[in-house]
Design an enzyme around this catalytic site. Structure first.
Site, PDB file in Angstrom:
ATOM      1  N   HIS A 156     -35.653   4.727   3.594  1.00 17.61           N
ATOM      2  CA  HIS A 156     -35.323   5.352   4.895  1.00 17.61           C
ATOM      3  C   HIS A 156     -35.101   4.284   5.973  1.00 17.61           C
ATOM      4  CE1 HIS A 156     -36.932   9.102   3.100  1.00 17.61           C
ATOM      5  NE2 HIS A 156     -37.853   8.285   2.611  1.00 17.61           N
ATOM      6  N   SER A 278     -15.908 -13.172  20.141  1.00 21.32           N
ATOM      7  CA  SER A 278     -15.417 -12.144  21.060  1.00 21.32           C
ATOM      8  C   SER A 278     -14.548 -12.799  22.121  1.00 21.32           C
ATOM      9  CB  SER A 278     -16.607 -11.445  21.717  1.00 21.32           C
ATOM     10  OG  SER A 278     -16.219 -10.873  22.959  1.00 21.32           O
ATOM     11  N   LYS A 284     -21.061 -14.180  21.401  1.00 20.10           N
ATOM     12  CA  LYS A 284     -20.957 -13.356  20.189  1.00 20.10           C
ATOM     13  C   LYS A 284     -20.488 -14.108  18.957  1.00 20.10           C
ATOM     14  CE  LYS A 284     -20.566  -8.974  20.527  1.00 20.10           C
ATOM     15  NZ  LYS A 284     -21.240  -8.033  19.716  1.00 20.10           N
ATOM     16  N   ASN A 286     -19.641 -12.400  15.311  1.00 23.30           N
ATOM     17  CA  ASN A 286     -19.651 -11.079  14.666  1.00 23.30           C
ATOM     18  C   ASN A 286     -19.406 -11.145  13.155  1.00 23.30           C
ATOM     19  OD1 ASN A 286     -19.967  -9.890  17.215  1.00 23.30           O
ATOM     20  ND2 ASN A 286     -17.744  -9.934  17.561  1.00 23.30           N
ATOM     21  N   GLU A 291     -17.753  -6.256   7.872  1.00 23.30           N
ATOM     22  CA  GLU A 291     -17.316  -4.971   8.443  1.00 23.30           C
ATOM     23  C   GLU A 291     -15.979  -4.536   7.860  1.00 23.30           C
ATOM     24  OE1 GLU A 291     -19.576  -5.431  12.760  1.00 23.30           O
ATOM     25  OE2 GLU A 291     -17.445  -5.803  12.640  1.00 23.30           O
ATOM     26  N   GLN A 323       6.438   7.818  -9.095  1.00 28.62           N
ATOM     27  CA  GLN A 323       6.745   6.537  -8.455  1.00 28.62           C
ATOM     28  C   GLN A 323       5.751   6.256  -7.317  1.00 28.62           C
ATOM     29  OE1 GLN A 323      10.905   5.144  -7.921  1.00 28.62           O
ATOM     30  NE2 GLN A 323      10.577   5.550  -5.763  1.00 28.62           N
ATOM     31  N   LYS A 326       2.588   3.593  -7.228  1.00 26.38           N
ATOM     32  CA  LYS A 326       2.589   2.132  -7.076  1.00 26.38           C
ATOM     33  C   LYS A 326       2.058   1.602  -5.755  1.00 26.38           C
ATOM     34  CE  LYS A 326       6.024   1.877 -10.525  1.00 26.38           C
ATOM     35  NZ  LYS A 326       6.018   3.376 -10.549  1.00 26.38           N
TER      36      LYS A 326
HETATM   37  N1  ARG Z   1      10.964   3.607 -10.093  1.00 29.28           N
HETATM   38  C1  ARG Z   1      10.622   4.584 -11.070  1.00 29.28           C
HETATM   39  C2  ARG Z   1       9.104   4.795 -11.064  1.00 29.28           C
HETATM   40  O1  ARG Z   1       8.443   4.000 -10.525  1.00 29.28           O
HETATM   41  C3  ARG Z   1      11.066   4.115 -12.405  1.00 29.28           C
HETATM   42  C4  ARG Z   1      11.359   5.210 -13.367  1.00 29.28           C
HETATM   43  C5  ARG Z   1      12.616   5.886 -13.005  1.00 29.28           C
HETATM   44  N2  ARG Z   1      12.926   6.899 -13.933  1.00 29.28           N
HETATM   45  C6  ARG Z   1      13.759   7.851 -13.634  1.00 29.28           C
HETATM   46  N3  ARG Z   1      14.000   8.744 -14.542  1.00 29.28           N
HETATM   47  N4  ARG Z   1      14.350   7.922 -12.499  1.00 29.28           N
HETATM   48  O2  ARG Z   1       8.602   5.775 -11.562  1.00 29.28           O
END
Ligand code: ARG
Length: 458
Positions: A156, A278, A284, A286, A291, A323, A326
């Site tokens: 606690h 600061s 200061k 920090n 953080e 897609q 990514k």
């Molecule tokens: N840039 C696409 C992805 O990241 C690649 C695959 C594309 N495939 C398609 N049938 N358009 O998923």
């Protein structure tokens, strides 16, 4: 605009739609994986007689040249291409002519991107693991040197019982052991090769999928269902989950460092290299890095939630929604990598104020349980002992002193059983070193833990 399709189209793509659809700005970082996958594919196509050995050799040489040129800065990945797959194929064809156009035989960008993403994720898992390993080494160094550095353990956020700095940091070492074992599990489970799954339904070419799996180091061999293969991002979700847990651990650690570094605690002093000042308050210093690590945790959780949500409504097999895996994943990869590295630097250079930790452990009744246990060992029932010590603690609070400061008469006024050995029994050293159950902070058991950690790190 440079794209791999267009034959069945009468007119071009709208500019904004083209840019919205293109992924080159973020998938270009998978150039190496894309080329490695293509080299394996072309090698196999040649071996199977699907393309000629000459074409296969030309493609492989061409791809190696592209890789070398990207890495030495001679070849820039142009933003006019739709994605990294289009870029590599276009440059290849530009360089070696007709043979380049045969590379994509028996392949779709769907299995190609599934492969690239798996290779990239697998590599990142290894990278994160080695960073965690380095962090553990730095942590172990501090642990080894602080087996007798007493500090208050908290529940606690109230002082509870004395522990040692080694024991406290050992808790984080354990978390990182679990994190690394999670990474190992994921890596093992994901290590099957989607290449050769085609767009979704395999292909009529006599591909040797075992061979490409072997060439690319997928020890589980090829994936078993082509529809699943092109639409599976489970491994990435699992990895983001593991990253989210790593960040949760680093965030808790940060919270403690921030508290310990505060003017009130002063258990640690973060080195200048990992602090900032600061613009207005000259005094200061920090703990911004800690953080920010705590702050970035939200971002990594966000990546996990984002991909889980993206995937939840996608009908089989590939859909362009995927897609979206990514940008969030790469952002998480980069941030977690940086956080672990910065953590290593920060804790390796931090100054632990052992004197202030010990002082704090002495002034907070962290030995009250041990005082009660003293009575129990002399035959008093624990519940009675708890009450006796509770009253003595209250007296100490009122008189602003520690249990250690009570005279033997004062002890005896609450219970006749107390003798002069009470002082030794409640010293920090006794409190800690008598705790010898496995997992406890006692010097002897912690030495065993350290031996285990050393063996673990190899
Ligand atoms: N840039 C696409 C992805 O990241 C690649 C695959 C594309 N495939 C398609 N049938 N358009 O998923």
């Amino acid at each position: 605009m440079a794209q791999l399709w267009g034959g069945r189209f009468k007119s071009g793509t709208d500019r904004v739609a083209y840019e919205f659809n293109a992924s080159i700005s973020f998938d270009s970082r998978m150039y190496k994986e894309d080329i490695e996958g293509s080299i394996a594919h072309a090698t196999m196509l040649g071996e199977q007689g699907i393309i000629s050995n000459e074409d296969s050799a030309l493609i492989v040489e061409g791809l190696k040249g592209i890789l070398a040129d990207i890495e030495n800065g001679k070849l820039e990945i142009g933003s006019q291409y739709e994605d990294i797959h289009s870029f590599v194929e276009a440059v290849l064809t530009d360089r070696i002519g007709e043979a380049g156009k045969r590379l994509h035989t028996g392949r779709s960008r769907n299995d190609q991107v599934a492969l690239d993403m798996k290779l990239h994720t697998r590599k990142t898992i290894d990278d994160i693991d080695s960073r965690l390993c380095r962090l553990q080494k730095s942590l172990l160094n501090i642990i080894e040197n602080n087996l007798d550095t007493y500090m208050p353990g908290f529940t606690h956020l109230q002082k509870a019982q004395p522990v040692t700095l080694a024991h406290h940091l050992g808790a984080y070492f354990e978390m990182f052991i679990r994190d690394r074992s999670r990474l190992a599990d994921i890596r093992k489970r994901m290590n099957s090769c989607p290449l050769g799954s085609g767009a979704l339904a395999g292909t009529t070419y006599p591909l040797n999928r075992e061979r490409t799996a072997e060439l690319l180091g997928f020890d589980l061999g090829p994936t078993r269902n082509s529809m699943d293969s092109v639409s599976d991002r489970d491994y990435l979700i699992e990895f983001l989950d593991a990253l989210a847990i790593i960040m949760m651990h680093l965030s808790r650690f940060s919270e403690e460092i921030i508290i310990w570094n505060s003017n009130e605690y002063r258990f640690v002093e973060i080195s200048d290299a990992y602090s900032t000042g600061s613009s207005i308050m000259p005094q200061k210093k920090n703990p911004d890095i800690a953080e920010l690590v705590r702050g970035k945790t939200g971002r990594v959780y966000g990546a996990l939630m984002s991909l889980l949500t993206t995937m939840k409504g996608i009908p089989l097999a590939y859909d362009k929604d995927m897609q979206e895996d990514k940008e969030v994943a790469f952002d998480a990869f980069d941030n977690v990598s940086a956080c672990i590295e910065l953590y290593d630097g920060m804790i390796s250079t931090i100054r632990f104020r052992n004197d202030l930790m010990e002082k704090s452990a002495k002034n907070g009744f962290t030995n009250a349980t041990d005082a009660a246990d003293y009575l129990v060992k002399k035959g008093v029932a624990f519940r009675d002992a708890h009450g006796i010590i509770g009253r003595l603690v209250l007296k100490c609070i009122e008189e602003n002193k520690a249990l250690d400061d009570l005279s033997i008469e004062e002890w005896k006024s609450e219970c006749e059983v107390f003798e002069n050995d009470i002082y030794e029994a409640i010293s920090l050293k006794t409190c800690v070193d008598k705790r010898l159950t496995p997992g406890a902070p006692g010097h002897e058991v912690m030495e065993k833990a350290v031996a285990y950690y050393k063996e673990y790190l190899g």
